[in-house]
Design a protein around this motif. Structure first.
Motif, short mmCIF file in Angstrom:
data_model
loop_
_atom_site.label_atom_id
_atom_site.label_comp_id
_atom_site.label_asym_id
_atom_site.label_seq_id
_atom_site.Cartn_x
_atom_site.Cartn_y
_atom_site.Cartn_z
N HIS A 1 -66.03 -58.89 53.96
CA HIS A 1 -66.14 -60.08 54.68
C HIS A 1 -67.54 -60.65 55.37
N GLY A 2 -68.29 -59.53 55.78
CA GLY A 2 -69.78 -59.91 56.08
C GLY A 2 -70.53 -60.44 55.29
N PHE A 3 -72.02 -60.14 55.66
CA PHE A 3 -73.20 -60.48 55.08
C PHE A 3 -73.97 -59.61 54.20
N ALA A 4 -74.46 -60.23 53.18
CA ALA A 4 -75.27 -59.24 52.10
C ALA A 4 -76.40 -58.62 52.91
N SER A 5 -76.99 -59.31 53.85
CA SER A 5 -78.22 -59.07 54.55
C SER A 5 -78.07 -57.89 55.80
N SER A 6 -76.55 -57.47 55.62
CA SER A 6 -76.18 -56.38 56.65
C SER A 6 -76.46 -54.95 55.94
N PHE A 7 -76.70 -55.06 54.65
CA PHE A 7 -76.93 -53.80 53.97
C PHE A 7 -78.35 -53.38 53.41
N GLU A 8 -78.79 -52.23 53.72
CA GLU A 8 -79.86 -51.67 52.91
C GLU A 8 -79.55 -50.45 51.83
N GLY A 9 -79.46 -51.10 50.86
CA GLY A 9 -78.73 -50.07 49.69
C GLY A 9 -77.25 -50.14 49.82
N ASP A 10 -76.70 -48.97 50.05
CA ASP A 10 -75.26 -49.08 50.28
C ASP A 10 -74.91 -48.79 51.84
N CYS A 11 -75.91 -48.64 52.86
CA CYS A 11 -75.66 -48.42 54.05
C CYS A 11 -75.95 -49.68 54.95
N LEU A 12 -75.15 -49.62 56.17
CA LEU A 12 -75.52 -50.74 57.14
C LEU A 12 -76.94 -50.65 57.45
N ARG A 13 -77.72 -51.92 57.64
CA ARG A 13 -78.92 -51.91 58.08
C ARG A 13 -79.29 -51.38 59.26
N ASN A 14 -80.39 -50.87 59.67
CA ASN A 14 -80.78 -50.36 60.78
C ASN A 14 -82.37 -51.18 60.94
N TYR A 15 -82.55 -52.07 61.82
CA TYR A 15 -83.58 -52.74 61.78
C TYR A 15 -84.87 -51.90 62.53
N GLY A 16 -84.43 -50.78 63.04
CA GLY A 16 -85.55 -50.03 63.55
C GLY A 16 -86.14 -50.65 64.92
N VAL A 17 -85.50 -51.49 65.57
CA VAL A 17 -86.13 -51.94 67.18
C VAL A 17 -86.07 -50.74 67.91
N THR A 18 -86.92 -50.52 68.73
CA THR A 18 -87.09 -49.44 69.65
C THR A 18 -87.02 -49.96 71.10
N GLU A 19 -86.97 -51.07 71.29
CA GLU A 19 -86.78 -51.74 72.61
C GLU A 19 -85.35 -52.26 73.07
N PRO A 20 -84.84 -52.05 74.07
CA PRO A 20 -85.29 -51.11 75.09
C PRO A 20 -84.82 -49.75 74.66
N ALA A 21 -85.84 -49.07 75.18
CA ALA A 21 -85.69 -47.50 74.75
C ALA A 21 -84.60 -46.87 75.59
N ARG A 22 -84.26 -47.21 76.99
CA ARG A 22 -83.13 -46.93 77.75
C ARG A 22 -81.82 -47.73 77.34
N ARG A 23 -80.93 -47.12 77.16
CA ARG A 23 -79.69 -47.96 76.64
C ARG A 23 -78.47 -47.26 77.32
N ARG A 24 -77.63 -48.12 77.60
CA ARG A 24 -76.33 -47.65 77.80
C ARG A 24 -75.07 -48.77 77.35
N ASN A 25 -74.20 -48.50 77.74
CA ASN A 25 -72.84 -49.59 77.12
C ASN A 25 -73.38 -50.77 77.30
N ASN A 26 -73.28 -51.53 76.17
CA ASN A 26 -73.79 -53.00 76.08
C ASN A 26 -73.15 -53.96 76.96
N GLN A 27 -72.06 -53.58 77.27
CA GLN A 27 -71.05 -54.64 77.85
C GLN A 27 -71.56 -54.83 79.31
N PHE A 28 -72.51 -53.71 79.86
CA PHE A 28 -73.22 -53.82 81.29
C PHE A 28 -74.43 -54.17 81.28
#
Length: 185
Positions: free
Chosen positions: A134-161
């Motif tokens: 159902h999604g986008f072809a751009s979501s994949f790197e090979g057979d895996c979901l893509r990780n764009y490697g963004v490192t900021e913000p370095a400290r992270r917690r639940n994104n809803q807050f």
């Protein structure tokens, strides 16, 4: 989600169906009596599919999706468990919503919790299959979901807050609600 449609939904009826925004277009088309050719191909279902309102069949899991490319976010809710992944940096979250309704304790942060990792991996596989269908072809790197490697913000917690409360003065912080207060009230 609240739904009021006189003559189609039962007043005061409470339903535990797992629903999301993907169900809105099929519901609106159903309400308007439109037979759209792509309705059968969409991941959502009409919320008028059951007499009195609700999905036509019980849904065991629901996907929430947002954004594209490095702003992409996918989440899978199954029973009391919720797994989320963020494409920007590959950050993952797993919550037991029965025990932790405010999503304050990411089970994947417990290094000793091997079952949480296994559960997250299985839910990620299911999300990967959903995205492939159902999604986008751009979501994949090979057979895996893509990780764009963004490192900021370095400290992270639940994104809803929001993280901005961490940067206010101590005096002003005393006037803010805690994340738990915000979601419980």
């Amino acid at each position: 989600m609240l739904l009021c449609y006189p003559g189609q939904t039962e007043a005061g009826r409470r339903c535990d169906d797992l629903v999301n925004l993907l169900d809105l277009f099929p519901t609106f088309a159903d309400a308007a009596g439109i037979e759209h050719p792509v309705l059968g191909e969409l991941p959502g279902s009409s919320l008028l599919g059951n007499p009195g309102g609700g999905l036509p069949t019980v849904r065991e899991a629901a996907v929430t999706e947002l954004g594209v490319e490095r702003g992409r976010f996918l989440s899978l809710r199954r029973g009391d468990l919720k797994y989320s992944t963020y494409f920007a940096d590959g950050f993952e979250e797993l919550y037991d919503l029965q025990a932790d309704p405010t999503e304050g304790h990411n089970l994947l942060h417990d290094a000793a919790n091997g079952e949480a990792r296994k559960t997250a991996d299985a839910m990620r596989r299911d999300l990967t299959e959903w995205e492939r269908e159902h999604g986008f072809a751009s979501s994949f790197e090979g057979d895996c979901l893509r990780n764009y490697g963004v490192t900021e913000p370095a400290r992270r917690r639940n994104n809803q807050f929001a993280v901005w409360p961490d940067h206010v003065s101590p005096e002003e912080a005393l006037t803010l609600e805690t994340p738990g207060e915000s979601t419980v009230n």
